[in-house]
Enzyme design. Structure first.
Site, PDB file in Angstrom:
ATOM      1  N   ASP A  52       0.795  -1.251   0.000  1.00  0.00           N
ATOM      2  CA  ASP A  52       0.000   0.000   0.000  1.00  0.00           C
ATOM      3  C   ASP A  52       0.820   1.292   0.000  1.00  0.00           C
ATOM      4  O   ASP A  52       0.476   2.251   0.709  1.00  0.00           O
ATOM      5  CB  ASP A  52      -0.957  -0.004   1.200  1.00  0.00           C
ATOM      6  CG  ASP A  52      -1.923  -1.172   1.192  1.00  0.00           C
ATOM      7  OD1 ASP A  52      -1.866  -1.987   0.256  1.00  0.00           O
ATOM      8  OD2 ASP A  52      -2.723  -1.293   2.139  1.00  0.00           O
ATOM      9  N   CYS A 103      -1.873  -2.485   7.800  1.00  0.00           N
ATOM     10  CA  CYS A 103      -1.885  -3.400   6.650  1.00  0.00           C
ATOM     11  C   CYS A 103      -0.650  -4.282   6.571  1.00  0.00           C
ATOM     12  O   CYS A 103      -0.732  -5.425   6.107  1.00  0.00           O
ATOM     13  CB  CYS A 103      -2.078  -2.616   5.366  1.00  0.00           C
ATOM     14  SG  CYS A 103      -3.755  -1.947   5.253  1.00  0.00           S
ATOM     15  N   LYS A 143      -6.720  -4.935  -2.870  1.00  0.00           N
ATOM     16  CA  LYS A 143      -7.287  -5.673  -1.739  1.00  0.00           C
ATOM     17  C   LYS A 143      -8.317  -4.813  -1.017  1.00  0.00           C
ATOM     18  O   LYS A 143      -8.074  -3.633  -0.754  1.00  0.00           O
ATOM     19  CB  LYS A 143      -6.161  -6.105  -0.783  1.00  0.00           C
ATOM     20  CG  LYS A 143      -5.361  -4.951  -0.195  1.00  0.00           C
ATOM     21  CD  LYS A 143      -4.211  -5.507   0.612  1.00  0.00           C
ATOM     22  CE  LYS A 143      -3.434  -4.461   1.363  1.00  0.00           C
ATOM     23  NZ  LYS A 143      -4.211  -3.637   2.301  1.00  0.00           N
TER      24      LYS A 143
HETATM   25  N1  TIU Z   1      -2.591   0.306   4.334  1.00  0.00           N
HETATM   26  C1  TIU Z   1      -2.999   0.502   5.586  1.00  0.00           C
HETATM   27  O1  TIU Z   1      -2.244   0.330   6.547  1.00  0.00           O
HETATM   28  N2  TIU Z   1      -4.307   0.961   5.768  1.00  0.00           N
HETATM   29  C2  TIU Z   1      -4.691   1.756   6.815  1.00  0.00           C
HETATM   30  O2  TIU Z   1      -5.859   2.088   6.931  1.00  0.00           O
HETATM   31  N3  TIU Z   1      -3.718   2.148   7.696  1.00  0.00           N
HETATM   32  C3  TIU Z   1      -3.837   3.026   8.721  1.00  0.00           C
HETATM   33  O3  TIU Z   1      -2.881   3.173   9.480  1.00  0.00           O
HETATM   34  N4  TIU Z   1      -4.952   3.735   8.847  1.00  0.00           N
END
Ligand code: TIU
Length: 223
Positions: A24, A162, A129
């Site tokens: 991500d 994530c 995802k």
């Molecule tokens: N990619 C990921 O970690 N999604 C989140 O929502 N992370 C947060 O720390 N909010």
């Protein structure tokens, strides 16, 4: 190949059976106006890991290793976004709302893209995802199994959300996982530190950690 500097003990892997998984690294988390900022976070904290992640990505590509990129992304009708996720908390914009980088956390929008410097190259796996974990409701496990992958090197954001979720999913599926310490970041430095500690505690209960430089050095050593 061996990473002597890995914690809690050395990590052995073969490049041909190992994938680099970058979680991500999207504008939605890294830049103002995206999902991360709507949740109230200071997104500038995440920029610090970009050079280390880029160095690892370049070296891994050079070594011929498999690269997987993930994106937290929902389809345009939000049919893969549970109301419990969309309605949680009090963000300034909710998933699917129109923001300065397009609709928040929606596939295909400018804000949902991986940042340019780490953009996927031709032939690399890109996984969209709907959850925090990269294995939930995706074909990732099947794609890795088909390629004989047994080991995963993780980087990306955010460490305790994530990245940790994906690493735990991978660990339960039988992969030997290593988290690259300077290639992952959190909006909360204490949460990053705690995640690194809990991953490698109890004899690598979830996996190993190591600095990116340890991987770079191992890849430079003659076989
Ligand atoms: N990619 C990921 O970690 N999604 C989140 O929502 N992370 C947060 O720390 N909010």
């Amino acid at each position: 190949m061996r990473l002597e500097q890995a914690n809690p003990f050395p990590y052995d892997f073969e490049v041909a059976k190992t994938a680099l998984v970058l979680i991500d690294m999207q504008r939605d988390f890294m830049e103002p106006g995206g999902f991360g900022e709507t949740l109230g976070n200071d997104v500038s904290l995440l920029q610090a890991i970009v050079p280390a992640a880029k160095a690892v990505l370049d070296a891994w590509r050079q070594a011929g290793g498999l690269v997987v990129h993930t994106r937290e992304a929902h389809c345009t009708d939000l049919s893969d976004c549970p109301p419990a996720k969309r309605n949680r908390g009090n963000p300034t914009l909710r998933i699917g709302d129109e923001g300065p980088m397009g609709r928040v956390l929606v596939a295909g929008e400018p804000g949902n893209q991986i940042i340019d410097v780490l953009a996927p190259a031709e032939g690399e796996i890109v996984i969209d995802k709907p959850g925090k974990g990269a294995f939930y409701a995706t074909a990732l496990h099947e794609l890795l199994q088909r390629r004989g992958i047994t080991h995963l090197l993780f980087g990306g954001v955010t460490t305790e959300v994530c990245v940790q979720t994906s690493m735990r999913e991978a660990n339960d599926r039988g992969y030997d996982c290593l988290l690259l310490e300077d290639c992952t970041e959190s909006y909360f430095p204490a949460f990053k530190a705690a995640t690194l500690d809990m991953v490698r505690a109890q004899g690598a209960i979830v996996g190993w950690t190591a600095p990116g430089a340890a991987l770079l050095a191992a890849l430079r050593r003659p076989a």
